[in-house]
Design a protein around this motif. Structure first.
Motif, PDB file in Angstrom:
ATOM      1  N   TRP A  81      31.485 -85.557  17.671  1.00  0.00           N
ATOM      2  CA  TRP A  81      31.198 -85.846  16.036  1.00  0.00           C
ATOM      3  C   TRP A  81      31.602 -84.392  15.377  1.00  0.00           C
ATOM      4  O   TRP A  81      32.316 -84.530  14.283  1.00  0.00           O
ATOM      5  CB  TRP A  81      29.807 -85.939  15.888  1.00  0.00           C
ATOM      6  N   HIS A  82      31.568 -83.349  16.059  1.00  0.00           N
ATOM      7  CA  HIS A  82      31.837 -81.867  15.430  1.00  0.00           C
ATOM      8  C   HIS A  82      33.300 -81.654  15.723  1.00  0.00           C
ATOM      9  O   HIS A  82      33.785 -80.608  14.807  1.00  0.00           O
ATOM     10  CB  HIS A  82      30.658 -80.857  15.713  1.00  0.00           C
ATOM     11  N   THR A  83      33.916 -82.271  16.595  1.00  0.00           N
ATOM     12  CA  THR A  83      35.176 -82.139  16.604  1.00  0.00           C
ATOM     13  C   THR A  83      35.878 -82.749  15.521  1.00  0.00           C
ATOM     14  O   THR A  83      36.741 -82.254  14.763  1.00  0.00           O
ATOM     15  CB  THR A  83      35.986 -82.818  17.821  1.00  0.00           C
ATOM     16  N   LYS A  84      35.459 -83.904  14.950  1.00  0.00           N
ATOM     17  CA  LYS A  84      35.909 -84.611  13.761  1.00  0.00           C
ATOM     18  C   LYS A  84      35.581 -83.963  12.789  1.00  0.00           C
ATOM     19  O   LYS A  84      36.317 -83.606  11.648  1.00  0.00           O
ATOM     20  CB  LYS A  84      35.373 -86.102  13.877  1.00  0.00           C
ATOM     21  N   LEU A  85      34.362 -83.472  12.438  1.00  0.00           N
ATOM     22  CA  LEU A  85      34.064 -82.506  11.426  1.00  0.00           C
ATOM     23  C   LEU A  85      34.696 -81.370  10.957  1.00  0.00           C
ATOM     24  O   LEU A  85      35.028 -80.995  10.034  1.00  0.00           O
ATOM     25  CB  LEU A  85      32.392 -82.446  11.292  1.00  0.00           C
ATOM     26  N   SER A  86      34.954 -80.689  12.223  1.00  0.00           N
ATOM     27  CA  SER A  86      35.769 -79.563  12.158  1.00  0.00           C
ATOM     28  C   SER A  86      37.189 -79.894  11.817  1.00  0.00           C
ATOM     29  O   SER A  86      37.859 -78.996  11.127  1.00  0.00           O
ATOM     30  CB  SER A  86      36.012 -79.017  13.529  1.00  0.00           C
ATOM     31  N   GLN A  87      37.638 -80.933  12.104  1.00  0.00           N
ATOM     32  CA  GLN A  87      39.274 -81.271  11.699  1.00  0.00           C
ATOM     33  C   GLN A  87      39.129 -81.575   9.978  1.00  0.00           C
ATOM     34  O   GLN A  87      39.937 -81.122   9.380  1.00  0.00           O
ATOM     35  CB  GLN A  87      39.589 -82.575  12.490  1.00  0.00           C
ATOM     36  N   LEU A  88      38.201 -82.277   9.571  1.00  0.00           N
ATOM     37  CA  LEU A  88      37.828 -82.547   8.157  1.00  0.00           C
ATOM     38  C   LEU A  88      37.617 -81.077   7.555  1.00  0.00           C
ATOM     39  O   LEU A  88      37.995 -81.242   6.444  1.00  0.00           O
ATOM     40  CB  LEU A  88      36.568 -83.395   8.187  1.00  0.00           C
ATOM     41  N   ASP A 170      29.327 -93.133  19.501  1.00  0.00           N
ATOM     42  CA  ASP A 170      29.719 -94.031  18.517  1.00  0.00           C
ATOM     43  C   ASP A 170      31.310 -94.273  18.815  1.00  0.00           C
ATOM     44  O   ASP A 170      32.040 -93.237  19.217  1.00  0.00           O
ATOM     45  CB  ASP A 170      29.433 -93.536  17.116  1.00  0.00           C
ATOM     46  N   LYS A 171      31.817 -95.453  18.492  1.00  0.00           N
ATOM     47  CA  LYS A 171      33.050 -95.787  18.550  1.00  0.00           C
ATOM     48  C   LYS A 171      34.130 -94.884  17.708  1.00  0.00           C
ATOM     49  O   LYS A 171      35.055 -94.783  17.669  1.00  0.00           O
ATOM     50  CB  LYS A 171      33.298 -97.420  18.142  1.00  0.00           C
ATOM     51  N   ALA A 172      33.209 -94.556  16.546  1.00  0.00           N
ATOM     52  CA  ALA A 172      34.103 -93.828  15.573  1.00  0.00           C
ATOM     53  C   ALA A 172      34.707 -92.500  16.202  1.00  0.00           C
ATOM     54  O   ALA A 172      35.600 -92.056  15.633  1.00  0.00           O
ATOM     55  CB  ALA A 172      33.321 -93.243  14.240  1.00  0.00           C
ATOM     56  N   VAL A 173      33.968 -91.997  17.164  1.00  0.00           N
ATOM     57  CA  VAL A 173      34.415 -90.803  17.790  1.00  0.00           C
ATOM     58  C   VAL A 173      34.850 -91.021  19.245  1.00  0.00           C
ATOM     59  O   VAL A 173      35.035 -89.823  20.071  1.00  0.00           O
ATOM     60  CB  VAL A 173      33.511 -89.761  17.467  1.00  0.00           C
ATOM     61  N   GLU A 174      34.997 -92.289  19.581  1.00  0.00           N
ATOM     62  CA  GLU A 174      35.283 -92.570  21.240  1.00  0.00           C
ATOM     63  C   GLU A 174      36.381 -91.616  21.623  1.00  0.00           C
ATOM     64  O   GLU A 174      36.430 -90.894  23.041  1.00  0.00           O
ATOM     65  CB  GLU A 174      35.289 -93.760  21.447  1.00  0.00           C
ATOM     66  N   LYS A 175      37.316 -91.632  20.760  1.00  0.00           N
ATOM     67  CA  LYS A 175      38.820 -90.829  21.182  1.00  0.00           C
ATOM     68  C   LYS A 175      38.611 -89.447  21.416  1.00  0.00           C
ATOM     69  O   LYS A 175      39.427 -88.823  21.975  1.00  0.00           O
ATOM     70  CB  LYS A 175      40.024 -91.287  20.414  1.00  0.00           C
TER      71      LYS A 175
END
Length: 194
Positions: A81-88, A170-175
């Motif tokens: 999740w925080h990988t995604k948030l870091s990208q954002l 969650d599927k939203a961050v599965e990758k």
């Protein structure tokens, strides 16, 4: 043992907080769904998260604090999740990967923040004066040192919840799934010395 609630099964006091999570993320993450079992925990988590967003730390710096705690607490749920948030937040891809690997950041100021956060966690807040001076020497303030503690508190709630509940990703961050990398003996000795 830990139910994963939705808007129909959650305790009444948790329902507005789950709705808020849905507005923020476009979905209700499993973490909030698990925390919903304890309305007090969920409310505390949401409120402290919002407070951490108001600190003088930049969005990227806040992610450094969060990811450092996630790594040290081996939170397989929060790292993606925080990988995604870091990208954002606009963090450089090499810095995102370094945080996922628990390795040195290229940006020296962010690395000082990572080391300070790591030391606070590993030493249960009892860092040596030299570590505090190193943090201040790159431009951080006493206010920001205290704000790091707030970020660690937020992550303690989520990391510990995920640890005992085995929260499914969650599927939203599965990758972006993550497993803690095997670190060298040298890094283990360095961590023990901190």
């Amino acid at each position: 043992m830990f139910p994963i609630h939705d808007a129909t099964t959650a305790p009444e006091a948790s329902k507005p907080l789950l709705e808020q999570a849905k507005k923020n993320f476009g979905m209700i993450p499993n973490l909030e769904r698990v925390m919903a079992e304890s309305p007090a925990l969920l409310e505390g988590y949401v409120h402290l998260w919002e407070l951490f967003d108001t600190t003088s730390l930049s969005p990227i710096e806040r992610q450094v604090v969060y990811q450092t705690a996630n790594f040290q607490n081996q939170c397989e749920y929060c790292i993606p999740w925080h990988t995604k948030l870091s990208q954002l937040a606009g963090m450089a891809p090499n810095e995102i990967e370094a945080l996922r690997q628990g390795t040195e950041l290229a940006d020296s100021k962010l690395e000082a923040l990572r080391q300070f956060t790591k030391s606070l966690i590993l030493n249960r807040g009892k860092i040596v004066e030299a570590e505090l001076k190193a943090f201040f020497s790159v431009g951080y303030s006493s206010q920001q040192a205290l704000e790091v503690i707030l970020g660690i508190a937020v992550k303690t709630m989520s990391n510990y919840t995920n640890s005992i509940a085995g929260t499914p990703l969650d599927k939203a961050v599965e990758k972006l799934r993550w497993k803690k990398p095997i670190i060298s003996m040298r890094e283990n000795m360095d961590a023990d010395a901190v």
